[in-house]
Design an enzyme around this catalytic site. Structure first.
Site, PDB file in Angstrom:
ATOM      1  N   TYR A   1       0.695  -1.133  -0.093  1.00 39.32           N
ATOM      2  CA  TYR A   1       0.082  -0.057  -0.090  1.00 39.32           C
ATOM      3  C   TYR A   1       0.714   1.082   0.179  1.00 39.32           C
ATOM      4  O   TYR A   1       0.291   2.336  -0.127  1.00 39.32           O
ATOM      5  CB  TYR A   1      -0.791   0.294   1.314  1.00 39.32           C
ATOM      6  CG  TYR A   1      -2.265  -0.532   1.232  1.00 39.32           C
ATOM      7  CD1 TYR A   1      -2.463  -1.841   0.630  1.00 39.32           C
ATOM      8  CD2 TYR A   1      -3.327   0.555   1.374  1.00 39.32           C
ATOM      9  CE1 TYR A   1      -3.894  -2.170   0.532  1.00 39.32           C
ATOM     10  CE2 TYR A   1      -4.791  -0.069   1.228  1.00 39.32           C
ATOM     11  CZ  TYR A   1      -5.015  -1.251   0.845  1.00 39.32           C
ATOM     12  OH  TYR A   1      -6.250  -1.644   0.852  1.00 39.32           O
TER      13      TYR A   1
ATOM     14  N   LYS B   1       1.339 -13.529   6.205  1.00 43.72           N
ATOM     15  CA  LYS B   1       1.218 -14.452   5.115  1.00 43.72           C
ATOM     16  C   LYS B   1       2.858 -14.948   5.070  1.00 43.72           C
ATOM     17  O   LYS B   1       3.494 -14.946   3.964  1.00 43.72           O
ATOM     18  CB  LYS B   1       0.895 -13.952   3.933  1.00 43.72           C
ATOM     19  CG  LYS B   1       0.519 -14.961   2.709  1.00 43.72           C
ATOM     20  CD  LYS B   1      -0.299 -15.893   2.916  1.00 43.72           C
ATOM     21  CE  LYS B   1      -0.309 -16.919   1.831  1.00 43.72           C
ATOM     22  NZ  LYS B   1      -1.112 -18.365   2.175  1.00 43.72           N
TER      23      LYS B   1
ATOM     24  N   ASP C   1      -4.435 -16.452   5.327  1.00 46.50           N
ATOM     25  CA  ASP C   1      -5.578 -17.075   4.828  1.00 46.50           C
ATOM     26  C   ASP C   1      -6.229 -18.006   5.709  1.00 46.50           C
ATOM     27  O   ASP C   1      -7.475 -18.028   5.810  1.00 46.50           O
ATOM     28  CB  ASP C   1      -5.069 -18.302   3.533  1.00 46.50           C
ATOM     29  CG  ASP C   1      -3.849 -18.763   3.733  1.00 46.50           C
ATOM     30  OD1 ASP C   1      -3.212 -18.341   4.807  1.00 46.50           O
ATOM     31  OD2 ASP C   1      -3.637 -19.474   2.970  1.00 46.50           O
TER      32      ASP C   1
ATOM     33  N   ASP D   1      -6.425  -4.713   5.789  1.00 43.48           N
ATOM     34  CA  ASP D   1      -7.746  -4.238   5.021  1.00 43.48           C
ATOM     35  C   ASP D   1      -8.666  -5.373   4.791  1.00 43.48           C
ATOM     36  O   ASP D   1      -9.948  -5.071   5.127  1.00 43.48           O
ATOM     37  CB  ASP D   1      -7.185  -3.772   3.566  1.00 43.48           C
ATOM     38  CG  ASP D   1      -7.994  -2.689   3.159  1.00 43.48           C
ATOM     39  OD1 ASP D   1      -9.194  -2.527   3.779  1.00 43.48           O
ATOM     40  OD2 ASP D   1      -7.861  -2.369   2.120  1.00 43.48           O
TER      41      ASP D   1
END
Ligand code: NAP
Length: 422
Positions: free
Chosen positions: A162, A232, A285, A309
Protein backbone atom coordinates in the site's frame (compact mmCIF):
# COMPACT_ATOMS: atom_id res chain seq x y z
CA UNK A 1 -0.49 28.81 19.63
CA UNK A 2 2.02 29.32 16.83
CA UNK A 3 0.02 28.59 13.69
CA UNK A 4 -2.26 31.33 12.41
CA UNK A 5 -5.37 29.75 10.90
CA UNK A 6 -6.24 31.26 7.55
CA UNK A 7 -9.91 30.47 6.96
CA UNK A 8 -11.23 28.67 10.02
CA UNK A 9 -11.74 29.90 13.55
CA UNK A 10 -10.49 28.39 16.75
CA UNK A 11 -13.45 28.31 19.19
CA UNK A 12 -13.33 31.22 21.61
CA UNK A 13 -13.86 28.89 24.57
CA UNK A 14 -12.32 25.52 25.32
CA UNK A 15 -8.88 24.13 26.07
CA UNK A 16 -6.24 22.24 24.22
CA UNK A 17 -5.54 18.54 24.77
CA UNK A 18 -1.86 18.23 25.69
CA UNK A 19 0.57 15.36 25.38
CA UNK A 20 1.33 13.51 28.62
CA UNK A 21 4.65 11.88 29.47
CA UNK A 22 3.73 8.29 30.40
CA UNK A 23 3.69 6.70 26.94
CA UNK A 24 3.07 7.51 23.28
CA UNK A 25 -0.69 7.68 23.75
CA UNK A 26 -0.75 9.49 27.08
CA UNK A 27 -2.87 12.63 26.81
CA UNK A 28 -3.89 15.27 29.31
CA UNK A 29 -7.53 15.88 28.47
CA UNK A 30 -9.43 18.84 29.92
CA UNK A 31 -13.22 18.70 30.48
CA UNK A 32 -13.76 21.29 27.74
CA UNK A 33 -11.48 20.19 24.86
CA UNK A 34 -11.39 21.77 21.43
CA UNK A 35 -11.95 19.00 18.88
CA UNK A 36 -11.60 19.54 15.11
CA UNK A 37 -14.23 17.87 12.93
CA UNK A 38 -14.29 17.35 9.17
CA UNK A 39 -17.83 16.58 8.02
CA UNK A 40 -16.51 15.13 4.79
CA UNK A 41 -18.04 14.68 1.36
CA UNK A 42 -21.35 13.22 0.24
CA UNK A 43 -23.29 11.83 3.19
CA UNK A 44 -20.77 13.48 5.52
CA UNK A 45 -23.21 16.39 5.74
CA UNK A 46 -25.72 14.00 7.33
CA UNK A 47 -23.53 11.74 9.47
CA UNK A 48 -21.11 14.48 10.62
CA UNK A 49 -23.63 16.70 12.44
CA UNK A 50 -25.43 13.58 13.76
CA UNK A 51 -22.18 12.39 15.32
CA UNK A 52 -21.49 15.80 16.82
CA UNK A 53 -24.89 15.83 18.54
CA UNK A 54 -24.50 12.37 20.02
CA UNK A 55 -20.94 12.92 21.26
CA UNK A 56 -21.88 16.28 22.75
CA UNK A 57 -24.85 14.70 24.55
CA UNK A 58 -22.54 12.02 25.99
CA UNK A 59 -20.00 14.65 27.04
CA UNK A 60 -22.63 16.80 28.74
CA UNK A 61 -24.19 13.79 30.45
CA UNK A 62 -20.81 13.15 32.08
CA UNK A 63 -20.20 16.78 33.09
CA UNK A 64 -18.06 17.88 30.14
CA UNK A 65 -18.34 19.91 26.97
CA UNK A 66 -16.78 19.52 23.54
CA UNK A 67 -15.87 22.74 21.70
CA UNK A 68 -16.11 21.77 18.04
CA UNK A 69 -13.82 23.37 15.48
CA UNK A 70 -15.06 22.70 11.97
CA UNK A 71 -12.21 22.22 9.50
CA UNK A 72 -12.27 21.11 5.89
CA UNK A 73 -10.98 18.51 3.47
CA UNK A 74 -12.28 17.35 0.13
CA UNK A 75 -15.06 19.22 -1.69
CA UNK A 76 -15.85 21.74 1.06
CA UNK A 77 -12.14 22.58 1.32
CA UNK A 78 -11.89 23.00 -2.43
CA UNK A 79 -14.64 25.65 -2.33
CA UNK A 80 -13.14 27.54 0.60
CA UNK A 81 -9.46 27.26 -0.33
CA UNK A 82 -9.57 27.80 -4.11
CA UNK A 83 -9.23 24.20 -5.18
CA UNK A 84 -7.00 23.00 -2.35
CA UNK A 85 -8.60 19.80 -1.01
CA UNK A 86 -6.23 19.31 1.90
CA UNK A 87 -5.43 22.77 3.32
CA UNK A 88 -2.72 23.46 5.87
CA UNK A 89 -5.40 24.85 8.27
CA UNK A 90 -6.84 21.35 8.58
CA UNK A 91 -3.52 19.59 9.11
CA UNK A 92 -2.43 22.23 11.61
CA UNK A 93 -5.67 21.91 13.59
CA UNK A 94 -5.33 18.13 13.91
CA UNK A 95 -1.67 18.49 14.90
CA UNK A 96 -2.44 21.19 17.44
CA UNK A 97 -5.55 19.69 19.05
CA UNK A 98 -4.45 16.03 18.72
CA UNK A 99 -7.93 14.47 18.82
CA UNK A 100 -10.11 14.85 15.73
CA UNK A 101 -12.85 13.12 13.78
CA UNK A 102 -13.75 13.05 10.11
CA UNK A 103 -16.54 11.83 7.87
CA UNK A 104 -15.97 10.08 4.53
CA UNK A 105 -14.05 11.75 1.73
CA UNK A 106 -14.61 11.08 -1.94
CA UNK A 107 -11.46 9.84 -3.63
CA UNK A 108 -10.48 12.66 -6.01
CA UNK A 109 -9.92 11.80 -9.65
CA UNK A 110 -6.65 13.02 -11.15
CA UNK A 111 -5.74 15.50 -8.41
CA UNK A 112 -2.31 14.20 -7.56
CA UNK A 113 -3.59 12.45 -4.42
CA UNK A 114 -3.96 8.66 -4.57
CA UNK A 115 -6.56 9.11 -1.85
CA UNK A 116 -7.19 11.96 0.56
CA UNK A 117 -7.55 9.50 3.40
CA UNK A 118 -4.20 7.93 2.65
CA UNK A 119 -2.63 11.40 2.37
CA UNK A 120 -4.00 12.40 5.80
CA UNK A 121 -2.67 9.22 7.42
CA UNK A 122 0.72 9.66 5.80
CA UNK A 123 1.23 13.38 6.43
CA UNK A 124 0.17 13.08 10.08
CA UNK A 125 1.98 9.73 10.52
CA UNK A 126 -1.15 8.05 11.86
CA UNK A 127 0.46 4.65 11.60
CA UNK A 128 -2.12 2.41 13.26
CA UNK A 129 -5.56 1.89 11.78
CA UNK A 130 -7.56 0.64 14.72
CA UNK A 131 -10.84 -1.10 14.09
CA UNK A 132 -12.77 -2.54 17.01
CA UNK A 133 -15.24 -5.13 15.71
CA UNK A 134 -18.06 -6.11 18.07
CA UNK A 135 -21.74 -6.82 17.81
CA UNK A 136 -24.33 -4.32 18.90
CA UNK A 137 -27.41 -6.03 20.28
CA UNK A 138 -30.19 -6.16 17.69
CA UNK A 139 -28.09 -5.41 14.61
CA UNK A 140 -28.94 -7.86 11.81
CA UNK A 141 -26.05 -10.19 10.97
CA UNK A 142 -25.45 -13.03 8.47
CA UNK A 143 -23.99 -15.35 11.12
CA UNK A 144 -25.68 -17.35 13.90
CA UNK A 145 -23.65 -15.96 16.79
CA UNK A 146 -22.49 -12.44 15.96
CA UNK A 147 -22.07 -11.77 19.69
CA UNK A 148 -18.98 -14.01 19.64
CA UNK A 149 -17.11 -11.35 17.68
CA UNK A 150 -15.18 -8.97 19.92
CA UNK A 151 -11.86 -8.19 18.28
CA UNK A 152 -9.73 -5.11 17.90
CA UNK A 153 -7.71 -5.01 14.70
CA UNK A 154 -4.49 -2.98 14.60
CA UNK A 155 -3.71 -2.61 10.92
CA UNK A 156 -0.37 -1.09 9.94
CA UNK A 157 -1.18 2.06 8.00
CA UNK A 158 1.99 3.27 6.29
CA UNK A 159 3.86 0.34 4.71
CA UNK A 160 3.37 -2.81 2.67
CA UNK A 161 2.26 -2.98 -0.93
CA UNK A 162 0.00 0.00 0.00
CA UNK A 163 2.99 2.34 0.33
CA UNK A 164 2.35 3.51 -3.21
CA UNK A 165 5.69 2.43 -4.71
CA UNK A 166 4.63 1.07 -8.07
CA UNK A 167 5.27 1.55 -11.76
CA UNK A 168 2.86 1.40 -14.68
CA UNK A 169 3.17 -1.06 -17.56
CA UNK A 170 4.78 0.40 -20.65
CA UNK A 171 6.80 3.11 -18.85
CA UNK A 172 10.61 3.35 -19.03
CA UNK A 173 10.63 3.15 -15.20
CA UNK A 174 8.99 -0.25 -15.07
CA UNK A 175 11.38 -1.61 -17.69
CA UNK A 176 14.31 -0.25 -15.69
CA UNK A 177 13.11 -1.93 -12.50
CA UNK A 178 12.52 -5.20 -14.36
CA UNK A 179 16.02 -5.09 -15.83
CA UNK A 180 17.49 -4.35 -12.40
CA UNK A 181 15.67 -7.29 -10.81
CA UNK A 182 16.62 -9.70 -13.59
CA UNK A 183 20.14 -8.58 -14.46
CA UNK A 184 21.56 -7.06 -11.29
CA UNK A 185 19.69 -9.12 -8.69
CA UNK A 186 19.82 -12.30 -10.78
CA UNK A 187 16.12 -13.16 -10.46
CA UNK A 188 15.33 -15.20 -13.56
CA UNK A 189 12.00 -16.54 -14.81
CA UNK A 190 9.83 -14.85 -12.19
CA UNK A 191 8.23 -12.35 -14.56
CA UNK A 192 6.49 -13.11 -17.84
CA UNK A 193 7.42 -11.26 -21.02
CA UNK A 194 5.20 -8.43 -22.28
CA UNK A 195 3.52 -5.54 -20.47
CA UNK A 196 4.09 -5.61 -16.71
CA UNK A 197 3.24 -3.49 -13.69
CA UNK A 198 5.52 -3.74 -10.67
CA UNK A 199 4.85 -2.79 -7.04
CA UNK A 200 7.21 -2.88 -4.06
CA UNK A 201 6.26 -4.25 -0.65
CA UNK A 202 8.32 -2.60 2.12
CA UNK A 203 7.88 -3.93 5.67
CA UNK A 204 10.33 -2.45 8.16
CA UNK A 205 11.38 -3.39 11.67
CA UNK A 206 10.57 0.17 12.77
CA UNK A 207 7.08 0.16 11.22
CA UNK A 208 6.27 -3.28 12.58
CA UNK A 209 7.49 -2.72 16.11
CA UNK A 210 5.70 0.57 16.67
CA UNK A 211 2.43 -0.98 15.45
CA UNK A 212 2.85 -4.12 17.56
CA UNK A 213 3.72 -1.99 20.58
CA UNK A 214 0.41 -0.14 20.25
CA UNK A 215 -1.47 -3.45 20.01
CA UNK A 216 0.24 -4.98 23.06
CA UNK A 217 -0.08 -1.79 25.14
CA UNK A 218 -3.78 -1.72 24.27
CA UNK A 219 -4.21 -5.39 25.23
CA UNK A 220 -2.49 -4.88 28.59
CA UNK A 221 -4.36 -1.68 29.37
CA UNK A 222 -7.78 -3.09 28.46
CA UNK A 223 -7.26 -6.53 30.02
CA UNK A 224 -7.44 -8.31 26.70
CA UNK A 225 -6.30 -11.92 26.67
CA UNK A 226 -4.24 -12.24 23.50
CA UNK A 227 -2.51 -10.47 20.63
CA UNK A 228 -2.30 -12.42 17.36
CA UNK A 229 0.12 -11.47 14.59
CA UNK A 230 -1.56 -12.24 11.28
CA UNK A 231 0.80 -12.68 8.34
CA UNK A 232 1.47 -14.59 5.14
CA UNK A 233 4.99 -15.48 6.20
CA UNK A 234 4.90 -19.03 4.90
CA UNK A 235 5.27 -17.55 1.40
CA UNK A 236 6.63 -14.02 1.88
CA UNK A 237 9.50 -14.81 4.20
CA UNK A 238 11.36 -11.51 4.27
CA UNK A 239 8.34 -9.25 4.60
CA UNK A 240 5.35 -11.02 6.16
CA UNK A 241 7.37 -13.53 8.22
CA UNK A 242 9.64 -10.67 9.28
CA UNK A 243 6.53 -8.87 10.58
CA UNK A 244 5.81 -11.79 12.95
CA UNK A 245 9.50 -12.19 13.89
CA UNK A 246 9.90 -8.50 14.77
CA UNK A 247 6.56 -8.67 16.57
CA UNK A 248 7.78 -11.48 18.82
CA UNK A 249 11.05 -9.63 19.39
CA UNK A 250 9.17 -6.55 20.56
CA UNK A 251 6.88 -8.66 22.72
CA UNK A 252 9.89 -10.06 24.57
CA UNK A 253 10.56 -6.58 25.94
CA UNK A 254 7.40 -6.90 28.05
CA UNK A 255 8.93 -9.70 30.15
CA UNK A 256 6.43 -11.42 32.45
CA UNK A 257 3.53 -9.42 31.13
CA UNK A 258 3.37 -11.53 28.00
CA UNK A 259 3.51 -15.20 27.18
CA UNK A 260 4.72 -15.90 23.66
CA UNK A 261 2.91 -19.00 22.59
CA UNK A 262 1.59 -20.63 19.49
CA UNK A 263 -1.34 -22.14 21.28
CA UNK A 264 -4.68 -20.40 21.56
CA UNK A 265 -5.26 -18.93 24.97
CA UNK A 266 -8.35 -21.06 25.65
CA UNK A 267 -6.24 -24.17 25.44
CA UNK A 268 -3.96 -22.77 28.11
CA UNK A 269 -6.73 -21.62 30.41
CA UNK A 270 -5.71 -21.93 34.00
CA UNK A 271 -2.04 -21.58 33.11
CA UNK A 272 -1.98 -17.98 31.95
CA UNK A 273 -1.21 -15.77 34.95
CA UNK A 274 -3.74 -13.03 35.67
CA UNK A 275 -2.90 -9.81 33.86
CA UNK A 276 -0.63 -11.33 31.22
CA UNK A 277 -1.29 -11.39 27.51
CA UNK A 278 -0.69 -14.36 25.22
CA UNK A 279 1.10 -13.58 21.98
CA UNK A 280 0.60 -15.91 19.03
CA UNK A 281 0.55 -15.76 15.25
CA UNK A 282 -1.58 -17.10 12.42
CA UNK A 283 -1.18 -17.38 8.66
CA UNK A 284 -3.50 -14.83 7.03
CA UNK A 285 -5.55 -17.19 4.84
CA UNK A 286 -6.20 -19.50 7.77
CA UNK A 287 -7.11 -16.46 9.86
CA UNK A 288 -9.88 -15.44 7.44
CA UNK A 289 -11.41 -18.84 8.20
CA UNK A 290 -10.68 -18.73 11.93
CA UNK A 291 -12.49 -15.44 12.48
CA UNK A 292 -15.61 -17.18 11.19
CA UNK A 293 -15.23 -20.64 12.73
CA UNK A 294 -13.44 -19.91 16.03
CA UNK A 295 -14.50 -16.32 16.47
CA UNK A 296 -14.38 -16.02 20.24
CA UNK A 297 -10.85 -17.41 20.50
CA UNK A 298 -9.34 -14.21 19.15
CA UNK A 299 -8.99 -10.84 20.73
CA UNK A 300 -6.47 -8.19 19.57
CA UNK A 301 -4.94 -8.68 16.10
CA UNK A 302 -1.82 -6.97 14.69
CA UNK A 303 -1.72 -7.12 10.91
CA UNK A 304 0.29 -5.65 8.01
CA UNK A 305 -1.53 -3.16 5.80
CA UNK A 306 -3.06 -5.18 2.95
CA UNK A 307 -4.17 -8.24 4.92
CA UNK A 308 -5.44 -5.91 7.63
CA UNK A 309 -7.69 -4.25 5.08
CA UNK A 310 -9.26 -7.55 3.99
CA UNK A 311 -9.49 -8.95 7.48
CA UNK A 312 -11.19 -5.93 9.02
CA UNK A 313 -13.87 -5.83 6.33
CA UNK A 314 -14.46 -9.59 6.62
CA UNK A 315 -14.83 -9.29 10.40
CA UNK A 316 -17.10 -6.26 10.05
CA UNK A 317 -19.40 -8.26 7.75
CA UNK A 318 -20.07 -10.71 10.60
CA UNK A 319 -21.49 -8.02 12.86
CA UNK A 320 -23.58 -5.95 10.47
CA UNK A 321 -21.31 -4.77 7.68
CA UNK A 322 -19.47 -1.68 6.60
CA UNK A 323 -22.44 0.65 7.12
CA UNK A 324 -21.86 0.49 10.87
CA UNK A 325 -18.13 -0.26 11.00
CA UNK A 326 -16.12 2.30 12.99
CA UNK A 327 -12.41 3.04 12.77
CA UNK A 328 -9.64 5.40 13.83
CA UNK A 329 -6.18 6.27 12.63
CA UNK A 330 -3.80 6.67 15.52
CA UNK A 331 -0.25 8.01 15.70
CA UNK A 332 1.76 8.94 18.75
CA UNK A 333 -0.59 10.99 20.91
CA UNK A 334 -2.85 11.80 17.98
CA UNK A 335 -6.10 10.29 16.70
CA UNK A 336 -8.26 10.90 13.64
CA UNK A 337 -11.42 8.82 14.02
CA UNK A 338 -13.37 7.98 10.85
CA UNK A 339 -16.08 5.58 9.71
CA UNK A 340 -15.04 2.79 7.39
CA UNK A 341 -17.69 3.54 4.77
CA UNK A 342 -17.35 6.04 1.94
CA UNK A 343 -19.31 9.12 0.88
CA UNK A 344 -22.19 7.12 -0.68
CA UNK A 345 -22.89 9.83 -3.29
CA UNK A 346 -26.27 8.42 -4.29
CA UNK A 347 -27.73 9.24 -0.86
CA UNK A 348 -26.38 12.79 -0.50
CA UNK A 349 -28.73 15.27 1.15
CA UNK A 350 -31.55 12.73 1.57
CA UNK A 351 -31.36 12.62 5.37
CA UNK A 352 -31.56 8.86 5.01
CA UNK A 353 -28.28 7.10 5.80
CA UNK A 354 -27.17 5.45 9.00
CA UNK A 355 -24.84 7.62 11.13
CA UNK A 356 -23.88 4.71 13.43
CA UNK A 357 -20.44 4.07 11.91
CA UNK A 358 -19.29 7.65 12.43
CA UNK A 359 -20.87 7.84 15.90
CA UNK A 360 -19.07 4.64 16.91
CA UNK A 361 -15.85 6.06 15.46
CA UNK A 362 -16.48 8.94 17.85
CA UNK A 363 -16.79 6.35 20.59
CA UNK A 364 -13.23 5.16 19.83
CA UNK A 365 -12.13 8.78 20.06
CA UNK A 366 -13.81 9.20 23.47
CA UNK A 367 -12.07 6.04 24.72
CA UNK A 368 -8.72 7.31 23.46
CA UNK A 369 -9.37 10.47 25.50
CA UNK A 370 -10.06 8.33 28.56
CA UNK A 371 -13.76 9.28 28.61
CA UNK A 372 -14.87 5.67 29.06
CA UNK A 373 -18.10 6.62 30.85
CA UNK A 374 -19.20 8.80 27.93
CA UNK A 375 -18.14 6.10 25.45
CA UNK A 376 -20.29 3.52 27.24
CA UNK A 377 -23.29 5.86 27.21
CA UNK A 378 -22.98 6.15 23.42
CA UNK A 379 -22.95 2.38 22.92
CA UNK A 380 -25.85 1.76 25.32
CA UNK A 381 -27.96 4.46 23.68
CA UNK A 382 -27.37 3.09 20.17
CA UNK A 383 -28.36 -0.40 21.34
CA UNK A 384 -31.48 1.03 22.98
CA UNK A 385 -32.35 2.88 19.77
CA UNK A 386 -31.95 -0.30 17.73
CA UNK A 387 -34.07 -2.19 20.27
CA UNK A 388 -36.83 0.41 19.72
CA UNK A 389 -36.78 -0.72 16.06
CA UNK A 390 -36.89 2.89 14.83
CA UNK A 391 -33.94 2.63 12.50
CA UNK A 392 -32.56 3.94 9.21
CA UNK A 393 -33.36 2.25 5.90
CA UNK A 394 -30.38 -0.11 5.88
CA UNK A 395 -31.32 -1.74 9.20
CA UNK A 396 -35.06 -1.54 8.54
CA UNK A 397 -34.81 -3.65 5.40
CA UNK A 398 -33.12 -6.45 7.33
CA UNK A 399 -35.24 -6.37 10.51
CA UNK A 400 -38.78 -7.61 11.01
CA UNK A 401 -41.31 -5.19 12.44
CA UNK A 402 -38.99 -2.19 12.21
CA UNK A 403 -39.99 1.38 11.31
CA UNK A 404 -37.82 3.33 8.87
CA UNK A 405 -36.77 6.75 10.20
CA UNK A 406 -34.52 9.53 8.88
CA UNK A 407 -30.93 10.16 9.94
CA UNK A 408 -32.18 13.07 12.06
CA UNK A 409 -34.92 11.08 13.79
CA UNK A 410 -32.56 8.17 14.50
CA UNK A 411 -29.99 10.60 15.92
CA UNK A 412 -32.53 12.43 18.08
CA UNK A 413 -33.63 9.06 19.46
CA UNK A 414 -30.05 8.27 20.51
CA UNK A 415 -29.50 11.72 22.03
CA UNK A 416 -32.72 11.44 24.04
CA UNK A 417 -31.70 8.00 25.34
CA UNK A 418 -28.38 9.41 26.50
CA UNK A 419 -30.12 12.32 28.24
CA UNK A 420 -32.71 10.03 29.85
CA UNK A 421 -30.05 7.68 31.15
CA UNK A 422 -28.51 10.17 33.57
P1 NAP B 1 -19.62 3.80 0.07
O1 NAP B 1 -19.67 5.26 -0.01
O2 NAP B 1 -19.20 3.20 1.35
O3 NAP B 1 -21.09 3.27 -0.30
C1 NAP B 1 -21.36 1.95 -0.72
C2 NAP B 1 -22.69 1.48 -0.17
O4 NAP B 1 -22.56 1.18 1.22
C3 NAP B 1 -23.83 2.49 -0.22
O5 NAP B 1 -24.43 2.56 -1.49
C4 NAP B 1 -24.75 1.88 0.81
O6 NAP B 1 -25.29 0.64 0.34
C5 NAP B 1 -23.76 1.48 1.90
N1 NAP B 1 -23.49 2.56 2.85
C6 NAP B 1 -22.33 3.29 2.98
N2 NAP B 1 -22.43 4.15 4.00
C7 NAP B 1 -23.66 3.96 4.55
C8 NAP B 1 -24.34 4.56 5.63
N3 NAP B 1 -23.78 5.50 6.40
N4 NAP B 1 -25.61 4.14 5.89
C9 NAP B 1 -26.18 3.18 5.16
N5 NAP B 1 -25.58 2.58 4.11
C10 NAP B 1 -24.33 2.96 3.82
O7 NAP B 1 -18.68 3.19 -1.07
P2 NAP B 1 -18.42 3.66 -2.57
O8 NAP B 1 -19.75 4.01 -3.20
O9 NAP B 1 -17.61 2.59 -3.14
O10 NAP B 1 -17.52 4.96 -2.45
C11 NAP B 1 -17.99 6.29 -2.62
C12 NAP B 1 -16.80 7.25 -2.45
O11 NAP B 1 -16.30 7.16 -1.10
C13 NAP B 1 -15.59 6.93 -3.33
O12 NAP B 1 -15.05 8.14 -3.80
C14 NAP B 1 -14.63 6.22 -2.40
O13 NAP B 1 -13.31 6.35 -2.82
C15 NAP B 1 -14.89 6.97 -1.12
N6 NAP B 1 -14.51 6.21 0.10
C16 NAP B 1 -14.04 6.94 1.14
C17 NAP B 1 -13.72 6.32 2.33
C18 NAP B 1 -13.26 7.15 3.49
O14 NAP B 1 -13.39 8.36 3.46
N7 NAP B 1 -12.67 6.56 4.54
C19 NAP B 1 -13.88 4.94 2.46
C20 NAP B 1 -14.39 4.22 1.37
C21 NAP B 1 -14.71 4.87 0.20
P3 NAP B 1 -26.79 0.43 -0.18
O15 NAP B 1 -27.01 1.38 -1.31
O16 NAP B 1 -26.78 -1.00 -0.60
O17 NAP B 1 -27.71 0.67 0.95
Amino acid sequence: MSYKYEKVEVPSSGSRIEKGKDNADDLIVPDDPIIPIIYGDGIGVDVGPATQQVLQAAAEATGRKINWMEVHAGESASELYDGNILPEDTLAAIREFRVAIKGPLTTPVGSGFRSLNVALRKILDLYACVRPVYHLKGVPSPVKHPEKMDMVIFRENTEDIYAGIEWEAGTPEVEKIKRFIEEEMGVKGAMHEGPIGIGIKPITEFGTKRLVKKAIDYAIERNRKSVTFVHKGNIMKYTEAAFAKWGYELAEEYGDQIIAENTLWEEREGEVPEGSVVINDRIADNMLQQVLTRTDEYDVLAVPNLNGDYLSDACAAQVGGLGIAPGANIGDGMILAEPTHGSAPKYVGQNKVNPTAMILSGRIMLEYMGWHDAADLVKDAIEAQIASKEVTYDFERQMTGATKVSTTEYTEGIVKKIQDSV
